[in-house]
Design an enzyme around this catalytic site. Sequence first.
Site, mmCIF file in Angstrom:
data_model
loop_
_atom_site.group_PDB
_atom_site.id
_atom_site.type_symbol
_atom_site.label_atom_id
_atom_site.label_comp_id
_atom_site.label_asym_id
_atom_site.label_seq_id
_atom_site.Cartn_x
_atom_site.Cartn_y
_atom_site.Cartn_z
ATOM 1 N N HIS A 128 -11.658 0.166 5.112
ATOM 2 C CA HIS A 128 -10.840 0.452 4.046
ATOM 3 C C HIS A 128 -10.182 2.156 4.167
ATOM 4 O O HIS A 128 -11.087 2.936 4.353
ATOM 5 C CB HIS A 128 -11.459 0.251 2.783
ATOM 6 C CG HIS A 128 -10.479 0.564 1.637
ATOM 7 N ND1 HIS A 128 -10.842 1.600 0.651
ATOM 8 C CD2 HIS A 128 -9.196 -0.111 0.944
ATOM 9 C CE1 HIS A 128 -9.932 1.898 -0.096
ATOM 10 N NE2 HIS A 128 -9.021 0.701 0.128
ATOM 11 N N HIS A 185 -2.949 8.590 1.698
ATOM 12 C CA HIS A 185 -3.237 8.029 0.547
ATOM 13 C C HIS A 185 -2.317 8.346 -0.478
ATOM 14 O O HIS A 185 -2.453 9.510 -1.160
ATOM 15 C CB HIS A 185 -4.682 8.087 0.208
ATOM 16 C CG HIS A 185 -5.105 6.971 -0.770
ATOM 17 N ND1 HIS A 185 -6.474 7.565 -1.584
ATOM 18 C CD2 HIS A 185 -4.781 5.894 -1.241
ATOM 19 C CE1 HIS A 185 -6.608 6.523 -2.377
ATOM 20 N NE2 HIS A 185 -5.668 5.110 -2.087
#
Length: 987
Positions: free
Chosen positions: A120, A166
């Site tokens: 992830h 991100h």
Amino acid sequence: MYTFKVCFCCSRSFKEKTRQPPGSIKRLFEAYSRNGKMSSDDLLRFVSEVQGEGHAGMDYVQGIFNSVKHHNVFHIHGFVHLNAFYRYLFSDTNSPLPLSRQVHHDMKAPLAHYFVYTGHNSYLTGNQVNSRSSVEPIVQSLRKGVKVIELDLWPNPSGNAAEVRHGGTLTSHEDLQKCLNAIKENAFYVSDYPVIVTLEDHLPPNLQGKVAKMLTRTFRGMLFRSDSESCKNFPSPEELKKKILISTKPPKEYLESQAIQSSRRTPVDRATSWSGTTNMSWRGENKIPEEDEEDEESEAVGYRDLIAIHAGNCKSGLEDCLRDDPEKPRRISVNEQWVENVVRTRGSDVVRFTQRNLVRIYPKGTRVDSSNYDPHVGWTHGAQMVAFNMQGHGKQLWTMQGMFKANGGCGYVKKPRILLDAQRLFDPCKRLPIKTTLKVKIFTGEGWDLDFPQTHFDQYSPPDFFVKIGIAGVPRDTVSYRTETAVDQWFPIWKQEFLFQLSVPELALVWFRVQDYDNDTHNDFAGQTCLPLPELKSGIRAVRLHDRAGKPYKNSRLLVSFYFDPPYTGINAELPKIINQRTMEVLGTLDIVIVGAGISGLSTAVGLHRLGIRSMVLESSDKLRATGFAFTTWFNAWKAMEALGVSQHVRDLHDLLQGWVVGHISPGNPSKEMLFPKSEEYESRCVQRKVLLEALADELPQGTIRFSSKVVHIELSGYYKMVHLSDGTILKTKVLVGCDGVKSVVGKWLGFKNPATTSRLAIRGLTHFPQGHGFGKKFFQFYGNGVRSGFIPCDHNTVYWFLTHTGIELDEETSPENIKEFVLNKIKDLPENIKSVVETTDLDSMVMSRLKYRPPWELLWANIAKDNVCVAGDALHPMTPDIGQGGCSAMEDGVILARCLGEAIKAKGETEDEGERYKRIEQGLKKYAGERKWRSIDLITTSYTVGFIQQSTGKWMNLLRDKFLSSFLSWLLLKKSHFDCGSLVPT
């Protein structure tokens, strides 16, 4: 000697213990060697019979010889002596997992039939808020076997290229091309099986087109393109070897969502909408110029053609989310919280969906520290891609690493059949029968002195190691234990065995964690590992330990034996047959076996030990059980504890009660207070059961208590009793004592009936107040309306409470939440500080049970002792708790039984034969039975009568009790506790 400096001028020295094999290993070597030498034939017999290597031949044995040859521990003619044998056991050759690292699962099934090692946010080096993005985590993950890499794609500040970051956080960005190059160069470092790149796409169509060209140019022939829009199953990993698959949402979804949103926006809004729902203006993004709609669509089509696995989310409702399209499988992405909520009621539907479709689970957004969640929630429901933060930490990541040690570490693990059976859908919430029992014995460990500095664990002494061991799997199988602490030892020896009953061994992993015990600080980490149970090899194995990140230590290992009963054959496990009689042969004949490690069982064992008589205590549970939490101790209990030598320790941990407060449970009735006279005859404390059991257990020699030992059958064999355990072990003993509670197996063998069940139930709880409870040192008791409730301080911070009730409102299926609500309703009129005790009790700190007792007339003609078998404690005299004598009288039993047995065993004649010894012990047990019969009848009768009076609901009985009987009942309670069981030494 090990020397440690203390202060400036002092030092402490500890004798250095060398790497000596434990006694059990020495005996094993002696059994397979001759004159201290083990030949090739002897070693072959050992690896076949003990290690379960049925395929082994002389080539295998020669490999063992070669593996330890550099230790220079061979006799000149090639025989193995003890040290060489010990080195072999600790070597990497003797691993609990297959050494070949070959792929051995069937790799020709559809992709949905495999668990896949999944990352992830694979580009992050640390937390999810402000850490650095880099290609290094991608490289490291792929080289560890990870096969699913996730990249978050966002427009760069100029809006003319895609970058990896991100979004919506302070993390840095990384160049997309560098990330793709890293994937290309390391994708097949571990195995040739496919790598899946999941893209979290926040790009407009023009940048999607650029990314499509970048993917094509970078991966070229590696890139997998689906030939058909209609495919009933995903291809297999075998078909996809050396391929890279792109998985993301099709751009059509993006364009449709944009069209819907654009109708609601102004032109200015459209210009800043490329970053999706997150407003990125704070990062200084420039507006992206509008392009021709036909160009956008053509770019999107080129991007769509590269998507091998179409992804979706679950925002359109649960039914649509789990809809299985028979013509085309798909992938959905959900967070851990969604899974936990759905599987509570729709677990089987999730299993059905994952038989053809892919489910990717990712951590919830609050895990900003890059921590992880329990992967078994996903695995037990068939989820293939349980996405983890590989830069994270902790036991969840160790579990993930353990799972993917299976199948040669190739990154793909075939799901077990139970998850693929479409006819009988697996339900992880359903309790399944036990398939096998894994027996794990931890012998010793070594290597820490080579991997760590001398003062790494303790500044002033060698380390105090202990091992935690457990099973990670379905809820019923999940359990953990710990060994005792080996004090001041670099080479600890534990000699402890643990039993794990497994209902779904196919999904289980066994884990080990070694720690150094520190009394005043956190325990120091000293290594961990996690092993997939279906691949576990039986026998005595060297378990190599790893650091927190999963990197193996060079030297630190544990020596552990693994056996299954009945034999369980996993995908690659070759397990030997277990000879159940072997335990009996090793243990030989025992003098005294005590069944049950409760208050009466441990009291008897400690009493015998103080008289110099050894016994073995069998406990069906895996640890000391503190059911009931606490109980009130009176004069008779303290006399028994003094005889057993534990009174002062228990006194120091519990407050002396000064008196009690008695009142009606309904409002408007004043309470009465009574203070105890300052005399030992009135000594009363509320003792936590766990503290007492541990105090008694600490008095016993190591190995006296044998946990996970459930008695299933008893038979006579001459003067001996053959005790059969559930694991197949048979113990041979001269004396058998049943202290195994109200459902006593020994009691049934003696002819006792099951105890009678009353119409009353008891709910008990233990509450901890970190800042102190403020109740003083008094026993509060309230009664009326068919209820009796008490609140008793154990110490400054802990309060034990109980409620007994006449009625059938609750049953065994009642949830803890409803039990607590029931109690609060019954005590609603009591003061707020009293009610707060129940309100703040943790749900797992409550227990409910029906009250049982043995009708006293049964004891008139019952066989308390027969054939040198007897019972004590609740197995003899279960009673209602109304005079608080259950635990107290159990200690009386232990002291008196130990004294009677001690008298009989030690009065040995010079020419005594087996029959005379048997008769002498028989007389001792009859003496015990005679002493305890009338005392038991008296306590059972009094307790039942007091309970009947206290919880009666009739008008006249209430009046009689409240006005006249309350003082009498208090006096009666104290009178029954005024009993001295005497010392262990006969007068």
